[in-house]
Design a protein around this motif. Sequence first.
Motif, short mmCIF file in Angstrom:
data_model
loop_
_atom_site.label_atom_id
_atom_site.label_comp_id
_atom_site.label_asym_id
_atom_site.label_seq_id
_atom_site.Cartn_x
_atom_site.Cartn_y
_atom_site.Cartn_z
N ASP A 134 53.62 3.03 -71.52
CA ASP A 134 52.83 4.19 -71.08
C ASP A 134 52.08 4.82 -72.25
O ASP A 134 50.93 5.26 -72.10
CB ASP A 134 53.76 5.22 -70.43
N VAL A 137 49.05 2.75 -72.93
CA VAL A 137 48.01 2.99 -71.92
C VAL A 137 47.34 4.33 -72.16
O VAL A 137 46.11 4.45 -72.09
CB VAL A 137 48.63 2.94 -70.50
N GLU A 138 48.15 5.35 -72.46
CA GLU A 138 47.57 6.67 -72.73
C GLU A 138 46.67 6.64 -73.96
O GLU A 138 45.61 7.27 -73.99
CB GLU A 138 48.68 7.70 -72.91
N PHE A 140 45.03 4.04 -75.10
CA PHE A 140 43.80 3.33 -74.74
C PHE A 140 42.87 4.23 -73.92
O PHE A 140 41.66 4.28 -74.16
CB PHE A 140 44.15 2.07 -73.95
N GLU A 141 43.45 4.94 -72.94
CA GLU A 141 42.63 5.84 -72.12
C GLU A 141 42.04 6.96 -72.98
O GLU A 141 40.88 7.35 -72.78
CB GLU A 141 43.48 6.44 -71.00
N ARG A 142 42.83 7.46 -73.94
CA ARG A 142 42.32 8.51 -74.81
C ARG A 142 41.15 8.00 -75.65
O ARG A 142 40.14 8.69 -75.84
CB ARG A 142 43.43 9.02 -75.72
N GLU A 143 41.29 6.76 -76.14
CA GLU A 143 40.21 6.18 -76.94
C GLU A 143 38.95 5.98 -76.10
O GLU A 143 37.83 6.25 -76.56
CB GLU A 143 40.67 4.84 -77.52
N GLN A 144 39.15 5.53 -74.85
CA GLN A 144 38.00 5.35 -73.96
C GLN A 144 37.32 6.69 -73.67
O GLN A 144 36.09 6.79 -73.64
CB GLN A 144 38.44 4.68 -72.65
N GLN A 145 38.13 7.72 -73.43
CA GLN A 145 37.56 9.04 -73.17
C GLN A 145 36.78 9.56 -74.37
O GLN A 145 35.70 10.13 -74.22
CB GLN A 145 38.68 10.02 -72.80
N GLN A 146 37.33 9.35 -75.57
CA GLN A 146 36.61 9.78 -76.77
C GLN A 146 35.30 9.02 -76.92
O GLN A 146 34.28 9.60 -77.31
CB GLN A 146 37.49 9.57 -78.00
#
Length: 243
Positions: A134, A137-138, A140-146
């Motif tokens: 988790d 995943v978080e 990776f999602e944080r990097e994508q959001q940035q």
Amino acid sequence: MATDPYHSFAAELRNSLRSAQELAGTYSKGSASSTNTNTDSRRAAHDALVDALEALEADIADVRESVNVVSRSPERFGLDEQELGNRRRFVKDCEEQFKRLSKVPGERPTTTRKYAPDAGDADADLERGASRGDDDVEAFEREQQQSLLAQQDNTLSLIGRSLTSLRTQASAFGTEIAEQVELVGALDSEVDTSQSRLKRAMGRLDEIARRSDDRCGGWCVWLLVVVSAWGRVIRFSWYCLVA
């Protein structure tokens, strides 16, 4: 101005560092008495410390990445070199503390008696594995959001520059139109003045022509009278000579 994620990441890092330091102290105190009766508690403290160190390492990576991001364009975030230096020193200090804390757990304590791993340990391992998944995943999602936020910031910057250019062009067009309106107004005034002058000149010419016509007509009448009189005189003289 772009959003600076450093402060939220730094707050999480401080909490993780404080928690890891407390767990390291608890584990060190428990390791001082190496009896079989407290092995289970030391193993639990060891696992908790390892998990805390993993979370601390992830938080350090987040803060380091945020510092690297703002270092590429500090003016967008309103930062100067002094603030960047403070953030880099904070990351370096946390990394050094992490290295010292990483030496505390050592190997996982084991008991001297033989026993088979119970279901609780297996469940705990599965939970830790799921938690790590988790976290990945978080992250990776944080990097994508940035990345998306950075792209949005660039797009908004381009739109802002385009709007500024359009506003400048519109202002230039407005100034030129105002100048053209002034020129047209001045031309209208000149035309009106010229028409008035032309009308007055035409009136004067008409008056001169009328007076000239009147004078020419009077002279013609007098000339006819004189010619008629001379004709009568000549005719009378002729009759006198003939008679």
